[in-house]
Design an enzyme around this catalytic site. Structure first.
Site: not given
Length: 259
Positions: A22, A117
């Site tokens: 990201h 994550e």
């Protein structure tokens, strides 16, 4: 959407995977400034992060990558959703009559918990209703719960546990029918997954396999399906090489062999 044939240099059951971290989030900005006063549960992209997305979108379009990708798989956190739609989503344009048209190729974007994550307390996603409302281009059908019930552990997930999740995720990708796939995820998850893959993938550019992804960085690898099926976490001890994506891919068919 018109489907695009897989890249011609893929042979057999190989898959081309574009791994994307990201763009810069507000939590990254705070860390870089050595500030801890603000706690981000589900951080959005920073101003620089959105700039990174725009620049990378131009690269993705210019290299033809956007035309080859058949599906985008994304983590359901806000910063990855914003990056996914910003890089690979539809761009609508309005003509003088007010009619809206979109880019020709906009691969479907699917959210899944599988590439989340590192598990840690206080880093949860938004509710499913919020995600669907904010990102109508994204398919959330694989998300089972309205609220985030996965990442409430008191201790941080170990690198070994992240790597094990990464291998399970790669096996899930290999079971899909698409042959060219983009994955938008997080730095630790992507790094540990590449380390765990060892010589089970072929990089498209030399580089340090253990280095951390930069924000909005893309690294592409060809993965050999058969060699990953039996991969276990304890096989991480062998070195391998995997690198960053070049702006133009010139790999020849005879350089890609099953291992």
């Amino acid at each position: 959407m018109e489907t695009t044939a897989p890249s011609p240099y893929l042979v057999g059951n190989q898959k081309l995977i574009h791994l994307v971290r990201h763009a810069q989030g507000l939590h990254n900005l705070e860390a870089e400034m050595n500030r801890t006063s603000i706690q981000f549960t589900d951080a959005a992209l920073s101003t620089l992060g959105w700039q990174q997305v725009r620049q990378q979108r131009e690269n993705v379009s210019a290299t033809g990558m956007l035309q080859g990708i058949e599906v985008v798989i994304t983590s359901p956190l806000l910063r990855t959703l914003q990056t996914s739609v910003g890089l690979f989503g539809r761009e609508e344009h309005e003509d003088q009559c007010g009619n809206k048209t979109s880019t020709l190729n906009h691969p479907p974007i699917i959210a899944t918990e599988l590439c989340r994550e590192r598990m840690r307390k206080g880093r949860s996603r938004g509710s499913l209703s919020q995600c669907r409302s904010g990102f109508p281009q994204v398919d959330f059908s694989l998300i089972e719960s309205e609220d985030d019930i996965l990442w409430d552990a008191d201790e941080r997930e170990t690198n070994e546990a992240v790597a094990a999740r990464g291998i399970n995720f790669i096996k899930w990708l290999l079971a899909r029918e698409e042959r060219e796939i983009a994955v938008v995820s997080h730095g630790v998850f992507l790094q540990e997954t590449l380390i765990a893959l060892k010589n089970k993938c072929l990089p498209l550019m030399d580089g340090d396999p253990f280095s951390r992804f930069g924000n909005c960085e893309i690294r592409s690898v060809i993965i050999f399906n058969e060699s990953v099926k039996g991969l276990r976490l304890d096989s991480r001890k062998t070195n391998y090489c995997c690198g960053r994506i070049p702006k133009e891919i010139t790999l020849q068919v005879d350089e890609v062999t099953n291992q």
